[in-house]
Write a protein that holds these residues in place. Sequence first.
Motif, PDB file in Angstrom:
ATOM      1  N   ILE A  90       0.838  -1.206   0.000  1.00 30.14           N
ATOM      2  CA  ILE A  90       0.000   0.000   0.000  1.00 30.14           C
ATOM      3  C   ILE A  90       0.871   1.252   0.000  1.00 30.14           C
ATOM      4  N   GLY A  91       1.925   1.240   0.806  1.00 24.54           N
ATOM      5  CA  GLY A  91       2.827   2.387   0.850  1.00 24.54           C
ATOM      6  C   GLY A  91       3.531   2.623  -0.471  1.00 24.54           C
ATOM      7  N   MET A  92       3.997   1.553  -1.106  1.00 27.33           N
ATOM      8  CA  MET A  92       4.662   1.687  -2.405  1.00 27.33           C
ATOM      9  C   MET A  92       3.708   2.259  -3.450  1.00 27.33           C
ATOM     10  N   SER A  93       2.489   1.744  -3.477  1.00 25.07           N
ATOM     11  CA  SER A  93       1.504   2.209  -4.464  1.00 25.07           C
ATOM     12  C   SER A  93       1.168   3.682  -4.247  1.00 25.07           C
ATOM     13  N   SER A  94       0.981   4.065  -2.988  1.00 26.67           N
ATOM     14  CA  SER A  94       0.638   5.457  -2.681  1.00 26.67           C
ATOM     15  C   SER A  94       1.781   6.396  -3.042  1.00 26.67           C
ATOM     16  N   CYS A  95       3.002   5.964  -2.758  1.00 28.32           N
ATOM     17  CA  CYS A  95       4.160   6.804  -3.064  1.00 28.32           C
ATOM     18  C   CYS A  95       4.339   6.962  -4.572  1.00 28.32           C
ATOM     19  N   LEU A  96       4.079   5.900  -5.315  1.00 29.04           N
ATOM     20  CA  LEU A  96       4.179   5.984  -6.771  1.00 29.04           C
ATOM     21  C   LEU A  96       3.121   6.933  -7.332  1.00 29.04           C
ATOM     22  N   LEU A  97       1.923   6.900  -6.759  1.00 29.55           N
ATOM     23  CA  LEU A  97       0.866   7.813  -7.206  1.00 29.55           C
ATOM     24  C   LEU A  97       1.203   9.265  -6.870  1.00 29.55           C
ATOM     25  N   LEU A  98       1.932   9.475  -5.770  1.00 30.94           N
ATOM     26  CA  LEU A  98       2.345  10.835  -5.420  1.00 30.94           C
ATOM     27  C   LEU A  98       3.218  11.454  -6.507  1.00 30.94           C
ATOM     28  N   VAL A  99       4.000  10.627  -7.168  1.00 26.48           N
ATOM     29  CA  VAL A  99       4.877  11.126  -8.228  1.00 26.48           C
ATOM     30  C   VAL A  99       4.072  11.893  -9.274  1.00 26.48           C
ATOM     31  N   PHE A 100       2.858  11.428  -9.541  1.00 25.79           N
ATOM     32  CA  PHE A 100       2.052  12.007 -10.618  1.00 25.79           C
ATOM     33  C   PHE A 100       0.977  12.980 -10.118  1.00 25.79           C
ATOM     34  N   PHE A 101       0.515  12.814  -8.880  1.00 24.21           N
ATOM     35  CA  PHE A 101      -0.669  13.565  -8.449  1.00 24.21           C
ATOM     36  C   PHE A 101      -0.446  14.458  -7.230  1.00 24.21           C
ATOM     37  N   TRP A 102       0.800  14.621  -6.765  1.00 22.95           N
ATOM     38  CA  TRP A 102       1.023  15.378  -5.534  1.00 22.95           C
ATOM     39  C   TRP A 102       0.551  16.829  -5.636  1.00 22.95           C
ATOM     40  N   SER A 103       0.602  17.410  -6.820  1.00 23.71           N
ATOM     41  CA  SER A 103       0.261  18.830  -6.972  1.00 23.71           C
ATOM     42  C   SER A 103      -1.190  19.066  -7.381  1.00 23.71           C
ATOM     43  N   ILE A 108     -13.126  22.583  -3.310  1.00 19.84           N
ATOM     44  CA  ILE A 108     -14.067  22.140  -2.275  1.00 19.84           C
ATOM     45  C   ILE A 108     -14.328  23.302  -1.321  1.00 19.84           C
ATOM     46  N   TYR A 109     -15.591  23.543  -1.033  1.00 18.93           N
ATOM     47  CA  TYR A 109     -15.974  24.603  -0.093  1.00 18.93           C
ATOM     48  C   TYR A 109     -15.332  25.945  -0.451  1.00 18.93           C
ATOM     49  N   ASN A 110     -15.537  26.332  -1.688  1.00 26.34           N
ATOM     50  CA  ASN A 110     -15.157  27.666  -2.178  1.00 26.34           C
ATOM     51  C   ASN A 110     -13.652  27.919  -2.242  1.00 26.34           C
ATOM     52  N   ARG A 111     -12.873  26.869  -2.257  1.00 27.13           N
ATOM     53  CA  ARG A 111     -11.431  27.074  -2.411  1.00 27.13           C
ATOM     54  C   ARG A 111     -10.768  25.789  -2.890  1.00 27.13           C
ATOM     55  N   ASN A 112      -9.603  25.940  -3.476  1.00 24.59           N
ATOM     56  CA  ASN A 112      -8.828  24.777  -3.913  1.00 24.59           C
ATOM     57  C   ASN A 112      -8.144  24.119  -2.721  1.00 24.59           C
ATOM     58  N   ARG A 113      -8.139  22.802  -2.728  1.00 25.70           N
ATOM     59  CA  ARG A 113      -7.507  22.048  -1.646  1.00 25.70           C
ATOM     60  C   ARG A 113      -6.691  20.905  -2.242  1.00 25.70           C
ATOM     61  N   SER A 114      -5.641  20.531  -1.521  1.00 27.40           N
ATOM     62  CA  SER A 114      -4.730  19.467  -1.987  1.00 27.40           C
ATOM     63  C   SER A 114      -5.298  18.102  -1.606  1.00 27.40           C
ATOM     64  N   LEU A 115      -6.452  17.784  -2.175  1.00 23.71           N
ATOM     65  CA  LEU A 115      -7.164  16.568  -1.786  1.00 23.71           C
ATOM     66  C   LEU A 115      -6.368  15.308  -2.126  1.00 23.71           C
ATOM     67  N   ALA A 116      -5.782  15.265  -3.314  1.00 23.33           N
ATOM     68  CA  ALA A 116      -5.011  14.080  -3.714  1.00 23.33           C
ATOM     69  C   ALA A 116      -3.834  13.853  -2.767  1.00 23.33           C
ATOM     70  N   ILE A 119      -5.212  12.448   0.583  1.00 25.57           N
ATOM     71  CA  ILE A 119      -5.654  11.049   0.506  1.00 25.57           C
ATOM     72  C   ILE A 119      -4.454  10.106   0.453  1.00 25.57           C
ATOM     73  N   LEU A 120      -3.488  10.429  -0.386  1.00 27.45           N
ATOM     74  CA  LEU A 120      -2.308   9.571  -0.504  1.00 27.45           C
ATOM     75  C   LEU A 120      -1.470   9.612   0.773  1.00 27.45           C
ATOM     76  N   THR A 121      -1.440  10.759   1.433  1.00 27.06           N
ATOM     77  CA  THR A 121      -0.744  10.853   2.718  1.00 27.06           C
ATOM     78  C   THR A 121      -1.392   9.942   3.748  1.00 27.06           C
ATOM     79  N   PHE A 122      -2.721   9.866   3.719  1.00 32.35           N
ATOM     80  CA  PHE A 122      -3.432   8.994   4.654  1.00 32.35           C
ATOM     81  C   PHE A 122      -2.998   7.541   4.473  1.00 32.35           C
ATOM     82  N   PHE A 123      -2.913   7.090   3.227  1.00 34.74           N
ATOM     83  CA  PHE A 123      -2.530   5.693   2.990  1.00 34.74           C
ATOM     84  C   PHE A 123      -1.053   5.455   3.311  1.00 34.74           C
ATOM     85  N   LEU A 124      -0.216   6.458   3.074  1.00 40.43           N
ATOM     86  CA  LEU A 124       1.184   6.325   3.472  1.00 40.43           C
ATOM     87  C   LEU A 124       1.304   6.241   4.991  1.00 40.43           C
TER      88      LEU A 124
END
Length: 434
Positions: A90-103, A108-116, A119-124
């Motif tokens: 799970i950690g490896m998969s989440s870290c690999l996804l961070l490479v592409f989606f961290w930014s 949400i709620y009238n402002r931009n948020r770093s949701l991706a 979420i990936l931080t939660f799984f890490l």
Amino acid sequence: MFNKEWKLNEYLTYILLTLVFLSSWTDINGIFTELPQIVLTQPEGWKLGTYIGLVASMSNIAPLILVFSKCIFRKQSLNVIPINYIVIIIGMSSCLLLVFFWSNTTYIYNRNRSLALFILTFFLALLDCTSMVTFSHYMTRFRREFTSALFLGESLTMVIPSLLAMMQGNGQLTCVPSSNNNTTIAIYKTARFSVSIYFLCIFFILAVSFIAFVLLQWTKIAQTSSQDATKEPMMLETNNENTMNIMIDSDSTIKSQRHKLTPLLYLLLLSGSAYTSSIIFGMVFSISAYVLMPYGHQIFYLGTILSPWMFSLVWLFGTIKPFIAKRYLLLLIILGSITFSFELTLAFRSPCPPLINTMKGNVLILVIWLSTFLLLGYPRLVIANYVRLHSSNGMFWFGANVQFGALMGSIVAYLLVETFSLFKEQLPCEKIQC
């Protein structure tokens, strides 16, 4: 440091165990280390660190489930091997996804948020929080002298991200006068490689950790290093003497009454591991900007870069002196509490603590800051050695208490920093009249 009679396979086992433990906290520590680069593009700014800390704390649900399972099925032994496989993958998969989606951001709620990122931080963090418990319990499969590999791996989870950050040029800035010449602004230097490359390096570290775990499980490398209950009992008590015999290997024993624990002392030591972890992993890093930044960005940079190396010193002390008398254990914890209390006082007085803009103040705060990690980190290692000898489940409860302490510390830090706003941060290059 190591047993002189070790064979090649035993040295390889120690190295592989250290590599396995790299998967615990390397990723989350890597995110915190990379924050100076991440905040430059994310909408949350410097508050991102607090949010990430809160998200990481939520993942403590996993070790909580393990603790409840251990209590409910106390007559059955916990097989942590499949759990370790799952959490590392799970950690490896989440870290690999961070490479592409961290930014990536989501509106949400009238402002931009770093949701991706959240979420990936939660799984890490799910990997890290769970592995702290399961890896500690996994150590009971190996002889006692291999316990220090857990702490060497733990120290490297902080050292390696800091080395990557230094190679990247992370956090380096220059102060440039603004157009009105009354203030200065911070200009961050361009990094040598991107955040995505940084996370890719972290992914490769987790992959190496996974390979090391596979080698330990599917080869005979660790066969001579495993814990043999018939040759190396955790504790023996003779009928004629009130003495404990601790087996170091199959041929020799150490008789030491000092290592014996009463049930009350056992609980107190576990509480001590929770207390020290609440400060080291829960609070210190959360208030670092308020403690160090008033003394200048250079002191802040040195403090954050050098502090991970203190855990390596803790490991070194632990291999040389794995046990100390309990009164000295208490003394070190008290001294560490004093240095932390001093840091907390400075945080409350930020951005105008005593002795700012003086060499004496810079040196003093740096020494106190680094001393806290040593004074509280070394007792935590000694406690692990004590509780392992006392009970076959000692390392499981040690890991659980470490994680519980880190959770409590992060909650307290979040309340102080975010909810009650008791600290005032000084931004890099900001000039404040005290």
